[in-house]
Design a protein around this motif. Structure first.
Motif, PDB file in Angstrom:
ATOM      1  N   ARG A  62       0.636  -0.985  -0.003  1.00 45.47           N
ATOM      2  CA  ARG A  62       0.366   0.184  -0.302  1.00 45.47           C
ATOM      3  C   ARG A  62       0.766   1.341  -0.152  1.00 45.47           C
ATOM      4  NH1 ARG A  62      -5.147   1.450   0.448  1.00 45.47           N
ATOM      5  NH2 ARG A  62      -5.631  -0.395   1.222  1.00 45.47           N
ATOM      6  N   THR A  66       1.319   3.799  -3.091  1.00 41.23           N
ATOM      7  CA  THR A  66       0.414   5.448  -2.424  1.00 41.23           C
ATOM      8  C   THR A  66       1.682   6.521  -3.023  1.00 41.23           C
ATOM      9  OG1 THR A  66      -0.754   4.771  -0.594  1.00 41.23           O
ATOM     10  CG2 THR A  66       0.087   6.769  -0.358  1.00 41.23           C
ATOM     11  N   ARG A  69       2.671  10.337  -0.818  1.00 41.83           N
ATOM     12  CA  ARG A  69       2.495  10.215   1.167  1.00 41.83           C
ATOM     13  C   ARG A  69       2.483  11.336   1.581  1.00 41.83           C
ATOM     14  NH1 ARG A  69       5.981   5.182   2.305  1.00 41.83           N
ATOM     15  NH2 ARG A  69       7.441   6.486   1.160  1.00 41.83           N
ATOM     16  N   GLU A  74      -2.986  12.148  -1.273  1.00 43.76           N
ATOM     17  CA  GLU A  74      -2.640  11.337  -0.737  1.00 43.76           C
ATOM     18  C   GLU A  74      -3.324  10.277  -1.927  1.00 43.76           C
ATOM     19  OE1 GLU A  74      -2.731   8.176   2.265  1.00 43.76           O
ATOM     20  OE2 GLU A  74      -0.866   9.669   2.533  1.00 43.76           O
ATOM     21  N   GLU A  75      -3.045   9.628  -2.755  1.00 45.20           N
ATOM     22  CA  GLU A  75      -3.316   8.911  -4.038  1.00 45.20           C
ATOM     23  C   GLU A  75      -3.350   7.816  -3.964  1.00 45.20           C
ATOM     24  OE1 GLU A  75      -5.262   9.318  -8.213  1.00 45.20           O
ATOM     25  OE2 GLU A  75      -4.753  10.964  -6.829  1.00 45.20           O
ATOM     26  N   LEU A  76      -4.273   6.235  -3.769  1.00 43.56           N
ATOM     27  CA  LEU A  76      -3.666   4.761  -4.374  1.00 43.56           C
ATOM     28  C   LEU A  76      -3.752   4.745  -5.597  1.00 43.56           C
ATOM     29  CD1 LEU A  76      -3.069   2.064  -2.639  1.00 43.56           C
ATOM     30  CD2 LEU A  76      -5.032   1.337  -2.703  1.00 43.56           C
TER      31      LEU A  76
END
Length: 150
Positions: A62, A66, A69, A74-76
Motif C-alpha cells: 500500500r 500511494t 504520501r 494522497e492517492e492509492l
C-alpha cells in the motif's frame, strides 16, 4: 466463584498459550497455499501458486503504491497495488518462472514483475485474486463465527 489451583492455572495458561501460538501461525505452512489457474475461453493458459501475505507485506505494498504520501492529495494507485499484492503472494519459484521472466519483460516492454502482472492478467482476474488473497488472511471469514460475544 471457585478459585483455581496452581495446577489448574498452569494448565489453563498452557492451553491459552497453545491457542495464541496456533492463531499466530495461521498463515504459515505450505497447506495455506492455493493454486491459481488462469483460463480464457475455457482453455487453461497457465497456473501458479500463491500464499497468504502478512499485514506488514500488505502495508508495504500500500505504501509503495500511494502517491503524495502524507499530503492532502494522497492517492492509492489501486490497480498497481493489487498487481503488487499478486506479485508478492506468488511463491518464489513461480514468480521467477512467470513474473521475473526476462523474455516476457522484453516482449511486453516492461521494467518489473509487477508490470507483467498488470499486463498479463485482466482487471477481472486481478480483482478475483485480490479477493482470494483477502480471503486467505481471514477477511472472507464470517466475523460472527470468528468472534463470539461472551
Amino acid at each position: 466463584m471457585a478459585k483455581l489451583t496452581d495446577a489448574e492455572l498452569e494448565k489453563f495458561d498452557g492451553d491459552i498459550a497453545d491457542a495464541l501460538l496456533g492463531a499466530a501461525a495461521y498463515r504459515d505452512g505450505e497447506d495455506k497455499r492455493r493454486k491459481v489457474t488462469i483460463k480464457r475461453k475455457g482453455k487453461e493458459i497457465f497456473s501458479f501458486m500463491i500464499e497468504p501475505l502478512s499485514e506488514e507485506e500488505f502495508d508495504r505494498c500500500r505504501r509503495e503504491n500511494t502517491k503524495n504520501r502524507g499530503r492532502r492529495n494522497e492517492e492509492l494507485d489501486g490497480s498497481r497495488f493489487v498487481a503488487q499484492l499478486i506479485y508478492e503472494a506468488t511463491i518464489d519459484e513461480d514468480k521467477k518462472r512467470l513474473w521475473k521472466n526476462k523474455t516476457v519483460w522484453e516482449k511486453l516492454n516492461v521494467a518489473s514483475g509487477v508490470d507483467v502482472v498488470q499486463k498479463v492478467l485482466t482487471p477481472a482476474e486481478r480483482s478475483m485474486l485480490e479477493n482470494t488473497l483477502l480471503d486467505m488472511v481471514g477477511y472472507g471469514d464470517d466475523l460472527s463465527e470468528m468472534i463470539k460475544n461472551a
